[in-house]
Design a protein around this motif. Sequence first.
Motif, mmCIF file in Angstrom:
data_model
loop_
_atom_site.group_PDB
_atom_site.id
_atom_site.type_symbol
_atom_site.label_atom_id
_atom_site.label_comp_id
_atom_site.label_asym_id
_atom_site.label_seq_id
_atom_site.Cartn_x
_atom_site.Cartn_y
_atom_site.Cartn_z
ATOM 1 N N ARG A 317 30.637 40.366 54.408
ATOM 2 C CA ARG A 317 32.058 40.677 54.229
ATOM 3 C C ARG A 317 32.955 39.689 54.966
ATOM 4 O O ARG A 317 33.866 39.117 54.387
ATOM 5 C CB ARG A 317 32.344 42.111 54.682
ATOM 6 N N SER A 332 36.049 37.923 52.775
ATOM 7 C CA SER A 332 36.459 38.193 51.397
ATOM 8 C C SER A 332 37.823 38.881 51.377
ATOM 9 O O SER A 332 38.167 39.654 52.289
ATOM 10 C CB SER A 332 35.425 39.078 50.702
ATOM 11 N N GLU A 334 38.747 41.162 49.355
ATOM 12 C CA GLU A 334 38.531 42.597 49.171
ATOM 13 C C GLU A 334 38.335 43.288 50.517
ATOM 14 O O GLU A 334 38.864 44.372 50.756
ATOM 15 C CB GLU A 334 37.303 42.846 48.284
ATOM 16 N N ALA A 351 44.878 33.920 44.213
ATOM 17 C CA ALA A 351 43.464 34.339 44.272
ATOM 18 C C ALA A 351 42.927 34.601 42.865
ATOM 19 O O ALA A 351 41.799 34.211 42.538
ATOM 20 C CB ALA A 351 43.330 35.590 45.137
ATOM 21 N N THR A 355 39.859 32.376 41.308
ATOM 22 C CA THR A 355 38.602 33.038 40.941
ATOM 23 C C THR A 355 38.324 32.895 39.447
ATOM 24 O O THR A 355 37.161 32.772 39.034
ATOM 25 C CB THR A 355 38.619 34.528 41.327
ATOM 26 N N SER A 356 39.373 32.897 38.651
ATOM 27 C CA SER A 356 39.197 32.706 37.201
ATOM 28 C C SER A 356 38.650 31.315 36.897
ATOM 29 O O SER A 356 37.988 31.103 35.876
ATOM 30 C CB SER A 356 40.534 32.892 36.471
ATOM 31 N N SER A 360 35.052 30.022 44.816
ATOM 32 C CA SER A 360 34.806 31.049 45.826
ATOM 33 C C SER A 360 35.972 31.040 46.814
ATOM 34 O O SER A 360 36.547 29.978 47.087
ATOM 35 C CB SER A 360 33.499 30.773 46.568
ATOM 36 N N ASP A 404 29.908 37.052 46.148
ATOM 37 C CA ASP A 404 31.109 36.379 45.660
ATOM 38 C C ASP A 404 31.790 37.237 44.597
ATOM 39 O O ASP A 404 31.226 38.213 44.098
ATOM 40 C CB ASP A 404 30.739 35.017 45.079
ATOM 41 N N ASN A 405 33.020 36.851 44.229
ATOM 42 C CA ASN A 405 33.762 37.638 43.251
ATOM 43 C C ASN A 405 33.095 37.565 41.875
ATOM 44 O O ASN A 405 32.324 36.647 41.580
ATOM 45 C CB ASN A 405 35.217 37.161 43.177
ATOM 46 N N ARG A 406 33.410 38.524 41.020
ATOM 47 C CA ARG A 406 32.721 38.667 39.742
ATOM 48 C C ARG A 406 32.913 37.441 38.841
ATOM 49 O O ARG A 406 31.988 37.032 38.133
ATOM 50 C CB ARG A 406 33.227 39.931 39.021
ATOM 51 N N GLY A 423 28.764 41.043 40.972
ATOM 52 C CA GLY A 423 29.571 40.310 41.933
ATOM 53 C C GLY A 423 30.166 41.235 42.974
ATOM 54 O O GLY A 423 30.113 42.461 42.838
ATOM 55 N N ALA A 424 30.746 40.635 44.031
ATOM 56 C CA ALA A 424 31.398 41.373 45.120
ATOM 57 C C ALA A 424 30.475 42.421 45.729
ATOM 58 O O ALA A 424 30.876 43.542 46.013
ATOM 59 C CB ALA A 424 32.686 42.031 44.613
#
Length: 555
Positions: A317, A332, A334, A351, A355-356, A360, A404-406, A423-424
Amino acid sequence: MDMVLFGYSPHSLYFESAAVVTAFVLLGRLLESRSKRAAKMSLTALLNTAAKQAFLLVDGREVSVPAGALQKGDTFVVLAGGIVPTDGRIVEGQSAIDASAVTGESVPVAVGPGSTLIGGTINAGGRLVVEATAVGAGTELARLTRMVEEAQAGKAPVQKLVDRISAVFVPLVIVIATAGGIVWFALLGDATHAVSIAVATLVVACPCALGLATPMALLVGTGRGARSGIIIRGTDVLESTRRVTTVIVDKTGTLTTGHPAVVDVFGDGVSADTIIGNAARVEMGTDHPLARAVVAEATTRGIMGEVARGIAAEPGRGVTGTVGTTVVRAGSLEWLSESSLSVSTAIADMAVEWTSAGRSLVAVAHGDRVVGIIAIIDVVKPSARDAISALSKLGIRAVMASGDNRAVAEMVARDVGIDEFYGAMNPADKRDLITRLQQRGEVVAMVGDGINDAAALAQADLGIAMGHGTDVAIETSDIVLVTTDLRRVADSIRLSRSTLGTIRGNLVWAFGYNAIAIPIALAGIMGPAVAGLAMAFSSVFVVLNSARLRAFRTS
């Protein structure tokens, strides 16, 4: 004084038979001993990769000393073509390292300042100045050797059954041979014939084949694995690999190179240097690849300050520390949002955009407010797609679980050919994912390298740690891959399955041989000399069958 090979002659004294039996048994032991010695050569070769001499740097001068005299923190020089004497971190110089003797990788790896080196590898390029990070029993080579020795000394579950059978085998054969001799004497009244049959029965019985069936295959299999950078840590692993249906892989450092780099910084009222600098000061307390990227960027910019105070990491985290009077968090987005820290619309929008694009993120907070985000990119390993394909050919499904993010997870998963990904995920999420799969009847292997993978590695039916990973990840794993080549995952499973198959083949032979040979001897069909030859051949067959594992080929 005729030597009897088959059946019985009333005029034989069996002096030659006694000599032939002894000769055959000794010949069998000789061949067995040579095969065992050859099987152990892989471990000997691993030990022999260690350097004998080192060039210690003292007041700018290179002083030749025994490699064993190096201490942790010493600075030494590795010349072109020289063997790295102990584990260390490069202080100065650029080169390529040939790690084939330790990891099985045939292609030299480029290294530079900050790169870690394993003792026993070869400097294939220019002069390097290295700081020793581990010596003696604490080196990677010593640890790998211990793992191989422990695996070779262990007993597979099937061997415990064989040991119980072997414990009663010899007394049982003595009873059978004695009973056979008595029956033949009762039938024919010929004591010489009766004794001949009893002796042949005792000689032909081969408990050695039973005793060698498992340890010989383990010795060769684990030794062959060590030469390819595959360390099988225990005998229970063999059975687990046979049943594996799903492999869960981490992303960072497993599917990707683990050498991410900072590509952008966005701050909300705070400069990029402040965001990078403060993040690096708290990230110094963790060994996560993203943290190393932040620290490397701060070092490059020349803004690396003193390490933060009171550093506390929450695996998977983020990390918290105090810089001056400010509490700084890096991790992160989140995690920071869940901690009730305020996030501006500008940072939230950026962000989403990053991420799109498959980047990371490391979010940075000062006090109770997120002040900026750092964009980091990691490159997928060239071998990753081939590794996933190799698992598929073994009938094993690959699943990716990333912290990592989705969006980033999806991009990497598609790139390497993985259909199911998550992810996440924090360490508890990865462990729970494995538990759910196990409850569905799946036999799960986990591949990871970090502290955040340790819980999942321990929960999995089979834990596979990348050798460059953290100590806790390696200690909770069943198989250690010294190389970073992900194709070794499929290789390790194939090798383990081949070793288990060889053990079973050896046992079938050992039991089958005794089940057939003992009745033949009892029937008076073979004399003691042939019985000795058959017994010796039985042991040699097990040894030679196990030796076939030396021909195992990696991807």
